[in-house]
Scaffold this motif. Sequence first.
Motif, PDB file in Angstrom:
ATOM      1  N   GLU A   1     -23.015  77.879 165.474  1.00  0.00           N
ATOM      2  CA  GLU A   1     -22.172  77.330 166.533  1.00  0.00           C
ATOM      3  C   GLU A   1     -21.705  75.940 166.139  1.00  0.00           C
ATOM      4  O   GLU A   1     -22.463  75.165 165.554  1.00  0.00           O
ATOM      5  N   GLN A   2     -20.457  75.632 166.451  1.00  0.00           N
ATOM      6  CA  GLN A   2     -19.909  74.300 166.194  1.00  0.00           C
ATOM      7  C   GLN A   2     -19.067  73.838 167.367  1.00  0.00           C
ATOM      8  O   GLN A   2     -18.431  74.643 168.051  1.00  0.00           O
ATOM      9  N   ASP A   3     -19.060  72.542 167.575  1.00  0.00           N
ATOM     10  CA  ASP A   3     -18.264  71.930 168.634  1.00  0.00           C
ATOM     11  C   ASP A   3     -17.598  70.685 168.058  1.00  0.00           C
ATOM     12  O   ASP A   3     -18.275  69.732 167.671  1.00  0.00           O
TER      13      ASP A   3
ATOM     14  N   THR B   1     -23.153  70.657 165.377  1.00  0.00           N
ATOM     15  CA  THR B   1     -23.363  71.922 164.674  1.00  0.00           C
ATOM     16  C   THR B   1     -24.779  72.435 164.893  1.00  0.00           C
ATOM     17  O   THR B   1     -25.742  71.662 164.878  1.00  0.00           O
TER      18      THR B   1
ATOM     19  N   GLN C   1     -30.359  75.262 169.491  1.00  0.00           N
ATOM     20  CA  GLN C   1     -29.269  75.532 170.432  1.00  0.00           C
ATOM     21  C   GLN C   1     -28.370  74.313 170.526  1.00  0.00           C
ATOM     22  O   GLN C   1     -28.801  73.189 170.262  1.00  0.00           O
ATOM     23  N   MET C   2     -27.131  74.533 170.951  1.00  0.00           N
ATOM     24  CA  MET C   2     -26.217  73.414 171.131  1.00  0.00           C
ATOM     25  C   MET C   2     -26.732  72.449 172.188  1.00  0.00           C
ATOM     26  O   MET C   2     -26.513  71.233 172.101  1.00  0.00           O
TER      27      MET C   2
END
Length: 278
Positions: free
Chosen positions: A7-9, A18, A234-235
């Motif tokens: 996951e990336q933001d 990340t 987790q994010m």
Amino acid sequence: MKPRIVEQDEGKAGHRWTVCINICELQNAADPTVAHMVNAVRDAYGENEILAEVAAIEADPAVAQSFDIASIITGFRRGLPSPDGEAKKPENLRNYRSETSEFVARETLKLVFNVTTPPTLHATKGNALQPLLGYDGWGLLSNTDSTPALVLIQVKGSDEDASPPAVATDLADECLRVVTEVDKLAHALSACLLRVKTTPLAGYLLKMLEAVGRNELPAMVVAPVIVRGHVTAQMSDLQPLKDSLSMQDHPIALGVSITIGAPLEKLGYAVMSRARQS
């Protein structure tokens, strides 16, 4: 070691967040993650430099005969942190646990984001069982204008089930102080420069010291990394960092939460113990 992005933001003002997952099987004597980390520890303490000296000795057979090469390497490795020397400490205060987490962070940034991580300062530690003073790690990251930015790595390890873990708030506070501790930055740049003074990286660090001397901050990236041991990253682990660091006047943040795939205490013990082996 093969950290995989799950996951990336792409946050505000260029900040990047990340989540990575890695696989590790401690019961497997040939586990590639452990093997990678053992080499990372030895490299951080200067084994490659020792090997270069050994190669210079071996180039002259007459000189080489007066040395026991295998014993040189064994002697070097005896100076690496000994997990058994910290058996009486609480688990969360054991240097081999925290230091292995720092190396996991360094290797993750290298493998995932191509952060160049020159030789660290661990070879200069007066006591292998004490933490490295200053930042948890450092590196260089190329910018679009080809001038690298200084990457200051700050790390917290946690096997706490909660997300975010409690250490995330402490990590955010440490990263917020970066822009205010210019004297500390100057000391770190000077020490790092002495470790790479014969390499092409030296010129970049000289420019950064020049900026500090002019009361300016060099181009910087702050890289907070949470190493989650066997807990699934987790994010939400990074939320306190996102809340604190997503400000326009703060250096770009490159935040990561990574599951390495094994409990931090057991991983640290395995890595450091094997790094010391002949």
